[in-house]
Design a protein around this motif. Structure first.
Motif, PDB file in Angstrom:
ATOM      1  N   GLY A 147     -40.278  22.311  37.843  1.00 37.97           N
ATOM      2  CA  GLY A 147     -39.164  23.055  38.129  1.00 37.97           C
ATOM      3  C   GLY A 147     -38.060  23.159  37.133  1.00 37.97           C
ATOM      4  N   GLY A 148     -38.588  23.158  35.596  1.00 37.14           N
ATOM      5  CA  GLY A 148     -37.781  23.058  34.648  1.00 37.14           C
ATOM      6  C   GLY A 148     -37.016  21.934  34.316  1.00 37.14           C
ATOM      7  N   LYS A 149     -37.457  21.010  34.719  1.00 37.38           N
ATOM      8  CA  LYS A 149     -37.016  19.495  34.251  1.00 37.38           C
ATOM      9  C   LYS A 149     -37.612  18.940  33.252  1.00 37.38           C
ATOM     10  N   ILE A 150     -37.199  17.909  32.563  1.00 30.47           N
ATOM     11  CA  ILE A 150     -37.604  17.330  31.433  1.00 30.47           C
ATOM     12  C   ILE A 150     -38.614  16.172  31.980  1.00 30.47           C
ATOM     13  N   LYS A 151     -39.827  16.441  31.538  1.00 28.66           N
ATOM     14  CA  LYS A 151     -40.873  15.579  32.080  1.00 28.66           C
ATOM     15  C   LYS A 151     -40.668  13.974  31.556  1.00 28.66           C
ATOM     16  N   GLN A 152     -40.169  13.812  30.281  1.00 30.52           N
ATOM     17  CA  GLN A 152     -40.056  12.747  29.532  1.00 30.52           C
ATOM     18  C   GLN A 152     -38.967  11.758  30.325  1.00 30.52           C
ATOM     19  N   PHE A 153     -38.217  12.339  31.183  1.00 35.37           N
ATOM     20  CA  PHE A 153     -37.078  11.704  31.912  1.00 35.37           C
ATOM     21  C   PHE A 153     -37.563  11.194  33.207  1.00 35.37           C
ATOM     22  N   VAL A 154     -38.686  11.630  33.664  1.00 32.39           N
ATOM     23  CA  VAL A 154     -39.203  11.022  35.106  1.00 32.39           C
ATOM     24  C   VAL A 154     -39.162   9.466  34.927  1.00 32.39           C
ATOM     25  N   LYS A 155     -38.623   8.801  36.197  1.00 31.46           N
ATOM     26  CA  LYS A 155     -38.549   7.355  35.957  1.00 31.46           C
ATOM     27  C   LYS A 155     -40.105   6.765  36.493  1.00 31.46           C
ATOM     28  N   ILE A 156     -40.844   6.009  35.557  1.00 26.71           N
ATOM     29  CA  ILE A 156     -42.099   5.579  36.062  1.00 26.71           C
ATOM     30  C   ILE A 156     -42.031   4.103  36.243  1.00 26.71           C
TER      31      ILE A 156
ATOM     32  N   TYR B 157     -33.302  14.164  15.011  1.00 30.78           N
ATOM     33  CA  TYR B 157     -33.418  15.164  15.968  1.00 30.78           C
ATOM     34  C   TYR B 157     -34.015  16.566  15.086  1.00 30.78           C
ATOM     35  N   ALA B 158     -35.311  17.157  15.304  1.00 27.71           N
ATOM     36  CA  ALA B 158     -35.733  18.450  14.794  1.00 27.71           C
ATOM     37  C   ALA B 158     -35.590  19.288  15.850  1.00 27.71           C
ATOM     38  N   LEU B 159     -35.202  20.667  15.334  1.00 27.78           N
ATOM     39  CA  LEU B 159     -35.360  21.601  16.576  1.00 27.78           C
ATOM     40  C   LEU B 159     -36.234  22.808  16.492  1.00 27.78           C
ATOM     41  N   GLN B 160     -37.181  22.704  17.361  1.00 25.93           N
ATOM     42  CA  GLN B 160     -38.224  23.804  17.120  1.00 25.93           C
ATOM     43  C   GLN B 160     -37.592  24.933  18.090  1.00 25.93           C
ATOM     44  N   SER B 161     -37.588  26.160  17.311  1.00 28.75           N
ATOM     45  CA  SER B 161     -37.085  27.532  17.948  1.00 28.75           C
ATOM     46  C   SER B 161     -38.134  28.642  17.704  1.00 28.75           C
ATOM     47  N   TYR B 162     -37.825  29.366  18.346  1.00 30.80           N
ATOM     48  CA  TYR B 162     -38.677  31.032  18.320  1.00 30.80           C
ATOM     49  C   TYR B 162     -37.981  32.030  18.668  1.00 30.80           C
ATOM     50  N   ASN B 163     -38.320  33.348  18.138  1.00 28.39           N
ATOM     51  CA  ASN B 163     -37.540  34.312  18.482  1.00 28.39           C
ATOM     52  C   ASN B 163     -37.892  34.822  19.737  1.00 28.39           C
ATOM     53  N   GLN B 164     -37.316  34.825  20.899  1.00 26.71           N
ATOM     54  CA  GLN B 164     -37.556  35.155  22.247  1.00 26.71           C
ATOM     55  C   GLN B 164     -37.716  36.559  22.646  1.00 26.71           C
TER      56      GLN B 164
ATOM     57  N   PRO C 211     -29.527  18.609  24.306  1.00 28.43           N
ATOM     58  CA  PRO C 211     -28.406  18.130  24.775  1.00 28.43           C
ATOM     59  C   PRO C 211     -28.710  16.865  25.535  1.00 28.43           C
ATOM     60  N   GLU C 212     -29.849  16.880  26.283  1.00 31.62           N
ATOM     61  CA  GLU C 212     -30.046  15.810  27.390  1.00 31.62           C
ATOM     62  C   GLU C 212     -30.643  14.610  26.491  1.00 31.62           C
ATOM     63  N   PHE C 213     -31.399  14.733  25.489  1.00 31.22           N
ATOM     64  CA  PHE C 213     -31.807  13.679  24.677  1.00 31.22           C
ATOM     65  C   PHE C 213     -30.735  13.152  23.620  1.00 31.22           C
ATOM     66  N   LYS C 214     -29.879  14.079  23.174  1.00 31.96           N
ATOM     67  CA  LYS C 214     -28.879  13.640  22.544  1.00 31.96           C
ATOM     68  C   LYS C 214     -27.925  12.674  23.350  1.00 31.96           C
ATOM     69  N   GLU C 215     -27.780  13.028  24.508  1.00 33.80           N
ATOM     70  CA  GLU C 215     -26.612  12.288  25.400  1.00 33.80           C
ATOM     71  C   GLU C 215     -27.465  11.028  25.908  1.00 33.80           C
ATOM     72  N   LYS C 216     -28.727  11.224  25.915  1.00 35.00           N
ATOM     73  CA  LYS C 216     -29.269   9.749  26.435  1.00 35.00           C
ATOM     74  C   LYS C 216     -29.547   8.616  25.421  1.00 35.00           C
ATOM     75  N   PHE C 217     -29.706   9.348  24.188  1.00 33.85           N
ATOM     76  CA  PHE C 217     -30.289   8.452  23.142  1.00 33.85           C
ATOM     77  C   PHE C 217     -29.059   8.177  21.917  1.00 33.85           C
ATOM     78  N   GLY C 218     -28.473   9.023  21.836  1.00 26.45           N
ATOM     79  CA  GLY C 218     -27.584   9.264  20.888  1.00 26.45           C
ATOM     80  C   GLY C 218     -28.209   9.133  19.352  1.00 26.45           C
ATOM     81  N   ASN C 219     -27.929   8.255  18.432  1.00 24.98           N
ATOM     82  CA  ASN C 219     -28.431   8.277  17.184  1.00 24.98           C
ATOM     83  C   ASN C 219     -29.382   6.831  16.946  1.00 24.98           C
ATOM     84  N   SER C 220     -29.784   6.058  18.039  1.00 24.88           N
ATOM     85  CA  SER C 220     -30.533   5.085  17.746  1.00 24.88           C
ATOM     86  C   SER C 220     -31.169   4.634  19.165  1.00 24.88           C
ATOM     87  N   TYR C 221     -32.171   3.777  18.989  1.00 21.94           N
ATOM     88  CA  TYR C 221     -32.608   3.304  19.945  1.00 21.94           C
ATOM     89  C   TYR C 221     -32.863   1.980  19.762  1.00 21.94           C
ATOM     90  N   PHE C 222     -32.285   0.821  20.295  1.00 21.82           N
ATOM     91  CA  PHE C 222     -32.383  -0.532  20.114  1.00 21.82           C
ATOM     92  C   PHE C 222     -32.604  -0.854  18.793  1.00 21.82           C
TER      93      PHE C 222
END
Length: 273
Positions: free
Chosen positions: A16-25, A74-81, A57-68
């Protein structure tokens, strides 16, 4: 210094357009946290997330600039829509992080679980290559029988190997458990799960390939430039060498929403065994 690079630019339509990486496993970890917690003990001292405008935005909010204590970039992958229906693929994703990568690195999918040993094998390979002043790349091969879903079809890059080195990677489409024979595969055939240990020199070669690929296919709205395919091309022209290892770790991935439950159950079994 060795870097771990995660490709996390995609949003899954199946979720549903959610971020799979944030699924709680697990009770305390999302999928991406679980993967990071497997990877970092190997010794990585920088994390790069390849994000899109929607996932950043969601990755930046969750992790900020470091993890432990490990720095995150962050690198941005973009394309001409207006000209494209989707991004240009995994080579494009990796090349979008080129300005942040000056050292050996491991690149992998952000929605797969590879196992602690898997990361250590590739980390140690890069460390040993540095000590020898070599720059042979490396990858992991997984027995295809262990990475196929119970139902449905998948595409996999199948390795052809000689003396522990990859000599070709063939993209085979629509593989399922009951059609291995007609695809000229066995349960033991080794395939790629998109995890590679690379050197900056290889990334430079991939960037040049990508530029030509985009120019050649500028009218195509959907074609993608894929890491296994382009690695295979570089191996064929003897521009790179790629050693292959196998891991005893169990690979796990999330494609459909029900996979979340399956992975939670599998992890509980692994923990109790």
């Amino acid at each position: 210094m060795t870097v771990i690079v995660y490709m996390v630019a995609g949003l899954s339509s199946r979720f549903g357009g959610k971020i799979k990486q944030f699924v709680k496993i697990t009770d305390n970890e999302t999928l991406i946290e679980y993967s990071l917690n497997q990877a970092l003990p190997a010794g990585f001292n920088k994390i790069i997330f390849i994000v899109s405008e929607k996932t950043y935005p969601e990755f930046k909010e969750k992790f900020g600039n470091s993890y432990f204590g490990v720095p995150i970039k962050y690198a941005l992958q973009s394309y001409n829509q207006e000209k494209r229906d989707r991004p240009w693929g995994t080579v494009d994703a990796l090349c979008s992080a080129q300005q942040l990568i000056e050292e050996p690195f491991i690149v992998c999918n952000g929605d797969d679980i590879y196992g602690e040993e898997s990361f250590k094998i590739l980390f140690d390979h890069l460390k040993n290559q540095n000590n020898k002043n070599n720059n042979e790349n490396a990858t992991l091969g997984y027995k295809i029988g262990t990475v196929l879903p119970d139902t449905g079809k998948v595409n996999r890059g199948i390795f052809k190997i000689e003396n522990s080195y990859v000599i070709h990677i063939e993209e085979v489409f629509d593989i399922e458990k009951n059609n291995l024979l007609e695809k000229n595969l066995t349960l033991e055939s080794l395939c790629s799960m998109n995890i590679f240990a690379l050197f900056p020199e290889t990334l430079e070669k991939l960037n040049k390939i990508l530029e030509k690929f985009k120019e050649k296919n500028k009218e195509d709205r959907k074609i993608e430039c894929l890491l296994p395919v382009e690695h295979s091309n570089l191996i064929k022209t003897k521009e790179i060498k790629m050693k292959i290892y196998t891991s005893k770790d169990k690979w796990m991935g999330i494609t459909n929403p029900e996979d979340e439950i399956t992975i939670r159950e599998m992890l509980k079994k692994l923990k109790s065994s």
